[in-house]
Design a protein around this motif. Structure first.
Motif, mmCIF file in Angstrom:
data_model
loop_
_atom_site.group_PDB
_atom_site.id
_atom_site.type_symbol
_atom_site.label_atom_id
_atom_site.label_comp_id
_atom_site.label_asym_id
_atom_site.label_seq_id
_atom_site.Cartn_x
_atom_site.Cartn_y
_atom_site.Cartn_z
ATOM 1 N N UNK A 221 0.838 -1.204 0.000
ATOM 2 C CA UNK A 221 0.000 0.000 0.000
ATOM 3 C C UNK A 221 0.873 1.254 0.000
ATOM 4 N N UNK A 222 1.915 1.258 0.834
ATOM 5 C CA UNK A 222 2.819 2.398 0.886
ATOM 6 C C UNK A 222 3.542 2.620 -0.425
ATOM 7 N N UNK A 223 3.984 1.531 -1.053
ATOM 8 C CA UNK A 223 4.684 1.645 -2.338
ATOM 9 C C UNK A 223 3.745 2.138 -3.422
ATOM 10 N N UNK A 224 2.491 1.686 -3.388
ATOM 11 C CA UNK A 224 1.500 2.150 -4.364
ATOM 12 C C UNK A 224 1.260 3.649 -4.201
ATOM 13 N N UNK A 225 1.106 4.092 -2.975
ATOM 14 C CA UNK A 225 0.859 5.516 -2.748
ATOM 15 C C UNK A 225 2.049 6.373 -3.187
ATOM 16 N N UNK A 226 3.250 5.873 -2.959
ATOM 17 C CA UNK A 226 4.443 6.581 -3.434
ATOM 18 C C UNK A 226 4.431 6.706 -4.954
ATOM 19 N N UNK A 227 4.066 5.626 -5.633
ATOM 20 C CA UNK A 227 4.029 5.638 -7.095
ATOM 21 C C UNK A 227 3.000 6.633 -7.608
ATOM 22 N N UNK A 228 1.830 6.653 -6.978
ATOM 23 C CA UNK A 228 0.759 7.540 -7.438
ATOM 24 C C UNK A 228 1.048 9.006 -7.143
ATOM 25 N N UNK A 229 1.943 9.262 -6.185
ATOM 26 C CA UNK A 229 2.328 10.644 -5.861
ATOM 27 C C UNK A 229 3.514 11.114 -6.687
ATOM 28 N N UNK A 230 4.130 10.220 -7.446
ATOM 29 C CA UNK A 230 5.303 10.560 -8.241
ATOM 30 C C UNK A 230 4.923 11.522 -9.372
ATOM 31 N N UNK A 231 5.679 12.591 -9.526
ATOM 32 C CA UNK A 231 5.333 13.621 -10.509
ATOM 33 C C UNK A 231 5.397 13.098 -11.944
ATOM 34 N N UNK A 232 6.344 12.226 -12.218
ATOM 35 C CA UNK A 232 6.435 11.652 -13.567
ATOM 36 C C UNK A 232 5.218 10.792 -13.887
ATOM 37 N N UNK A 233 4.799 9.994 -12.907
ATOM 38 C CA UNK A 233 3.614 9.162 -13.085
ATOM 39 C C UNK A 233 2.379 10.037 -13.299
ATOM 40 N N UNK A 234 2.237 11.073 -12.493
ATOM 41 C CA UNK A 234 1.074 11.957 -12.630
ATOM 42 C C UNK A 234 1.058 12.647 -13.987
ATOM 43 N N UNK A 235 2.218 13.061 -14.463
ATOM 44 C CA UNK A 235 2.301 13.725 -15.764
ATOM 45 C C UNK A 235 1.944 12.765 -16.893
ATOM 46 N N UNK A 236 2.415 11.550 -16.793
ATOM 47 C CA UNK A 236 2.120 10.554 -17.836
ATOM 48 C C UNK A 236 0.643 10.185 -17.820
ATOM 49 N N UNK A 237 0.076 10.059 -16.627
ATOM 50 C CA UNK A 237 -1.364 9.794 -16.536
ATOM 51 C C UNK A 237 -2.154 10.931 -17.183
ATOM 52 N N UNK A 238 -1.737 12.161 -16.929
ATOM 53 C CA UNK A 238 -2.442 13.324 -17.479
ATOM 54 C C UNK A 238 -2.424 13.313 -19.005
ATOM 55 N N UNK A 239 -1.296 12.903 -19.565
ATOM 56 C CA UNK A 239 -1.201 12.815 -21.027
ATOM 57 C C UNK A 239 -2.216 11.833 -21.592
ATOM 58 N N UNK A 240 -2.577 10.843 -20.793
ATOM 59 C CA UNK A 240 -3.511 9.801 -21.232
ATOM 60 C C UNK A 240 -4.941 10.065 -20.780
ATOM 61 N N UNK A 241 -5.173 11.262 -20.268
ATOM 62 C CA UNK A 241 -6.537 11.658 -19.940
ATOM 63 C C UNK A 241 -7.047 11.156 -18.605
ATOM 64 N N UNK A 242 -6.154 10.825 -17.683
ATOM 65 C CA UNK A 242 -6.591 10.350 -16.377
ATOM 66 C C UNK A 242 -5.687 10.919 -15.297
ATOM 67 N N UNK A 243 -5.871 10.476 -14.067
ATOM 68 C CA UNK A 243 -5.062 10.948 -12.946
ATOM 69 C C UNK A 243 -5.049 9.878 -11.872
ATOM 70 N N UNK A 244 -3.994 9.832 -11.059
ATOM 71 C CA UNK A 244 -3.980 8.885 -9.950
ATOM 72 C C UNK A 244 -5.062 9.227 -8.936
ATOM 73 N N UNK A 245 -5.523 8.240 -8.190
ATOM 74 C CA UNK A 245 -6.480 8.503 -7.115
ATOM 75 C C UNK A 245 -5.743 9.172 -5.957
ATOM 76 N N UNK A 246 -6.502 9.670 -4.998
ATOM 77 C CA UNK A 246 -5.917 10.298 -3.813
ATOM 78 C C UNK A 246 -5.316 9.233 -2.902
#
Length: 326
Positions: free
Chosen positions: A269-294
């Motif tokens: 769970x902690x590793x997942x939350x770290x991944x979803x808070x990563x700026x690169x991951x968030x930027x890539x998700x945004x390019x694909x029309x989505x976003x990580x959950x809170x």
């Protein structure tokens, strides 16, 4: 209770505590496999690979992705349900986890009891697209066209139980028509044939359609969320074009087999939350029309609640359609 029994129970408690502490310290000591129950290159595969790299860094062991497609995602899910609950075999599945109990009347596992939830990952909008030379010019024209020519229109989807299949069911219900459905072994080959002009219409996740829409390889009609997505600002919502029953987001969740040590679940769970808070991951998700959950949603409790409520939501819809996979 005799002193002997008291001593024995105390010893068992100490051993259990030691085992949990050991899991916290020692896990993971080898690579972790995340099973994606769909084909490589599809939207769920894309989501998984985006978070796997950051989770690898956080956990100190490589997080590998294994595609086990087939049977609408139930083949791969069933494999994980029977895996050893040691934290080294996980599952990343989408909304299909909530529809499988109704679509498959003889499902070999119970999604609510066969898995230990880790957390939600993202909720991906869907888009209604078609081959680029498809006749209707916009969403209003598409609705009129399908009402008159639905029986002669081909609809591609990634297999029974897939997100694109579910979206297609809602589209046909909302328009009041029936199309010729063409199932594929995954979202990627379905998109390939839409781009190639072999089939007419597809409704799939933005993670599988955004690049093709921006490149002009497909014709886009609407996005299935209440609000427009930032990556496709000119694309109207289904509500804007009069398809009020077409609001759907494809949520994804990460699971371990039932019986996995709570200490391991907590570390994942902690590793997942770290991944979803990563700026690169968030930027890539945004390019694909989505976003990580809170962070509040990337928890076992939130995923368990989501799965339970979505099973109840989809059951009457699927039963009313009378479409089953077995």
């Amino acid at each position: 209770m005799s002193p002997i029994w008291k001593g024995l129970l105390a010893s068992i408690a100490v051993l259990a505590a030691a085992s949990s502490a050991s899991a916290q310290v020692d896990y993971p000591t080898q690579p972790i496999t995340v099973v994606v129950p769909f084909s490589a290159g599809g939207p769920t595969d894309t989501v998984t690979r985006l978070i796997a790299q950051t989770m690898t860094s956080e956990l100190g062991q490589q997080v590998l992705v294994q595609n086990v497609g087939g049977a609408g995602g139930t083949l791969g899910a069933g494999q994980v349900a029977q895996a050893k609950p040691d934290g080294y075999t996980l599952l990343l599945h989408h909304i299909g986890m909530s529809t499988a109990p109704t679509l498959y009347r003889q499902l070999a596992f119970d999604p609510l009891t066969a898995f230990a939830p880790i957390g939600l990952v993202t909720s991906v909008p869907m888009t209604i697209v078609a081959r680029k030379d498809f006749e209707p010019a916009d969403a209003a024209a598409l609705i009129s066209y399908l009402k008159e020519n639905g029986a002669d229109t081909t609809y591609a989807h990634a297999g029974i139980g897939s997100a694109s299949h579910l979206c297609g069911m809602l589209l046909q219900e909302a328009v009041g028509t029936q199309m010729i459905t063409v199932p594929y072994q995954g979202a990627a080959p379905a998109m390939t044939d839409i781009v190639g002009g072999q089939v007419d219409v597809l409704c799939d996740q933005t993670t599988n359609t955004t690049n093709q829409i921006k490149a002009g390889e497909v014709k886009a009609y609407a996005v299935t969320t209440p609000e427009r997505v930032t990556s496709l600002p000119d694309l109207p919502t289904t509500k804007e074009v009069g398809l009020d029953k077409m609001e759907i987001g494809v949520w994804h969740g990460l699971y371990a087999p039932a019986g996995t040590d709570p200490a391991i679940i907590a570390k994942l769970e902690g590793a997942l939350q770290k991944a979803l808070a990563d700026e690169t991951v968030k930027a890539r998700f945004a390019e694909l029309g989505t976003a990580p959950v809170s962070a509040e949603e990337a928890t076992p409790e939130a995923l368990k609640q989501q799965l339970s409520s979505q099973i109840e939501l989809w059951r009457p819809i699927i039963q009313a359609a009378g479409t089953y996979a077995d």
